[in-house]
Design a protein around this motif. Structure first.
Motif, PDB file in Angstrom:
ATOM      1  N   LEU A  72      -8.356  -5.757  -4.562  1.00 60.72           N
ATOM      2  CA  LEU A  72      -6.958  -5.634  -3.697  1.00 60.72           C
ATOM      3  C   LEU A  72      -5.996  -5.906  -4.415  1.00 60.72           C
ATOM      4  O   LEU A  72      -3.773  -5.432  -3.951  1.00 60.72           O
ATOM      5  CB  LEU A  72      -6.362  -7.321  -2.336  1.00 60.72           C
ATOM      6  CG  LEU A  72      -7.762  -6.686  -1.725  1.00 60.72           C
ATOM      7  CD1 LEU A  72      -7.969  -7.846  -0.782  1.00 60.72           C
ATOM      8  CD2 LEU A  72      -8.097  -5.418  -0.694  1.00 60.72           C
ATOM      9  N   ALA A  73      -5.687  -5.851  -5.465  1.00 60.12           N
ATOM     10  CA  ALA A  73      -4.296  -6.346  -6.993  1.00 60.12           C
ATOM     11  C   ALA A  73      -4.101  -5.113  -7.222  1.00 60.12           C
ATOM     12  O   ALA A  73      -2.555  -4.989  -6.465  1.00 60.12           O
ATOM     13  CB  ALA A  73      -4.562  -6.521  -7.750  1.00 60.12           C
ATOM     14  N   ASP A  74      -4.029  -3.668  -7.060  1.00 58.60           N
ATOM     15  CA  ASP A  74      -3.216  -2.220  -6.886  1.00 58.60           C
ATOM     16  C   ASP A  74      -3.092  -1.485  -5.456  1.00 58.60           C
ATOM     17  O   ASP A  74      -3.628  -0.277  -5.529  1.00 58.60           O
ATOM     18  CB  ASP A  74      -3.668  -1.157  -8.431  1.00 58.60           C
ATOM     19  CG  ASP A  74      -5.316  -1.030  -7.486  1.00 58.60           C
ATOM     20  OD1 ASP A  74      -5.797  -1.710  -6.950  1.00 58.60           O
ATOM     21  OD2 ASP A  74      -6.043  -0.232  -8.352  1.00 58.60           O
ATOM     22  N   LYS A  75      -3.385  -2.452  -4.529  1.00 59.40           N
ATOM     23  CA  LYS A  75      -3.594  -1.291  -2.795  1.00 59.40           C
ATOM     24  C   LYS A  75      -2.382  -1.901  -2.506  1.00 59.40           C
ATOM     25  O   LYS A  75      -1.232  -2.643  -3.037  1.00 59.40           O
ATOM     26  CB  LYS A  75      -4.666  -2.642  -2.141  1.00 59.40           C
ATOM     27  CG  LYS A  75      -6.096  -1.963  -2.511  1.00 59.40           C
ATOM     28  CD  LYS A  75      -6.356  -0.627  -2.953  1.00 59.40           C
ATOM     29  CE  LYS A  75      -7.937  -0.608  -3.416  1.00 59.40           C
ATOM     30  NZ  LYS A  75      -8.089   0.620  -4.311  1.00 59.40           N
ATOM     31  N   PRO A  76      -1.873  -0.705  -1.556  1.00 60.99           N
ATOM     32  CA  PRO A  76      -0.459  -0.834  -0.652  1.00 60.99           C
ATOM     33  C   PRO A  76      -0.384  -2.391   0.140  1.00 60.99           C
ATOM     34  O   PRO A  76      -1.844  -2.550   0.286  1.00 60.99           O
ATOM     35  CB  PRO A  76      -0.586  -0.108   0.306  1.00 60.99           C
ATOM     36  CG  PRO A  76      -1.861   0.740   0.071  1.00 60.99           C
ATOM     37  CD  PRO A  76      -2.519   0.816  -1.173  1.00 60.99           C
ATOM     38  N   ASN A  77       0.973  -2.369  -0.221  1.00 65.00           N
ATOM     39  CA  ASN A  77       0.229  -3.438   1.978  1.00 65.00           C
ATOM     40  C   ASN A  77       0.811  -2.667   2.666  1.00 65.00           C
ATOM     41  O   ASN A  77       1.086  -2.010   2.864  1.00 65.00           O
ATOM     42  CB  ASN A  77       2.036  -4.571   0.690  1.00 65.00           C
ATOM     43  CG  ASN A  77       3.094  -4.375   1.543  1.00 65.00           C
ATOM     44  OD1 ASN A  77       3.306  -3.198   1.598  1.00 65.00           O
ATOM     45  ND2 ASN A  77       3.833  -4.744   0.397  1.00 65.00           N
TER      46      ASN A  77
END
Length: 192
Positions: A72-77
């Motif tokens: 999830l580190a590079d996923k959008p919030n």
């Protein structure tokens, strides 16, 4: 509101009905949505997104759905995907397997970012299936709710990738199709 097999047929035949599923950081009132999928009744994916939460995903949640903090580190919030999600479900009938849970977690996630809850008509496939399957539940004075995996098995549906949002949407659509098919009269060929 329609009940019984009528409801499954109504869901299946309406272009305003979508199926939604979420995966989350947990079950409590601080939990957030980390994966959301929306599918139409033909099985077309309308929205499928991993979402980076405010707080880390606990190991016990990762054990269930397999979504890690690293993935999830590079996923959008959530605010970055909110408008796209609104376009997929806003003003529609949203069918979820355990709709109370998915609606609550979506509402909690909206609240965490001070965003308004997306208005939709939420309906529960799990409760509808319980009324269809009719296994008595004395504690609830009604019918026992079946897990999605159990409902799929009862309807002869093979499950691929349980506890991931898009797979659970697909399984929910398949359960709805299977129950709806039972209410259609068999077509007999009279030319034999």
């Amino acid at each position: 509101m329609k009940i019984g097999l009528e409801l499954f047929n109504a869901w299946l035949t309406s272009s305003r009905v979508v199926v939604l599923d979420t995966e989350t950081t947990g079950l409590d009132d601080q939990a957030e949505v980390i994966e959301i999928s929306v599918m139409d009744m033909r099985g077309n994916v309308l929205f499928d997104q991993l979402v980076r939460p405010l707080n880390p995903v606990p190991p016990e949640a990762t054990e269930i759905h397999g979504v890690t903090n690293e993935s999830l580190a590079d996923k959008p919030n959530f605010p970055d995907v909110y408008i796209s999600l609104w376009r997929a479900i806003g003003g529609k009938t949203v069918v979820a397997y355990n709709a109370d849970f998915d609606r609550r977690l979506l509402k909690q996630t909206c609240a965490a970012y001070r965003l308004p809850m997306i208005e939709a008509d939420w309906q529960c496939a799990m409760n509808a299936y319980a009324r269809y399957w009719k296994e008595p539940d004395v504690k609830r004075d009604g019918y026992r709710r079946q897990s999605l995996a159990k409902a799929a098995a009862q309807m002869g549906i093979e499950v691929y990738g349980a506890h991931r949002a898009v797979a659970d949407c697909f399984t929910t659509v398949e359960v709805i199709r299977a129950v709806a098919a039972l209410s259609k009269p068999a077509h007999h060929n009279t030319n034999l």
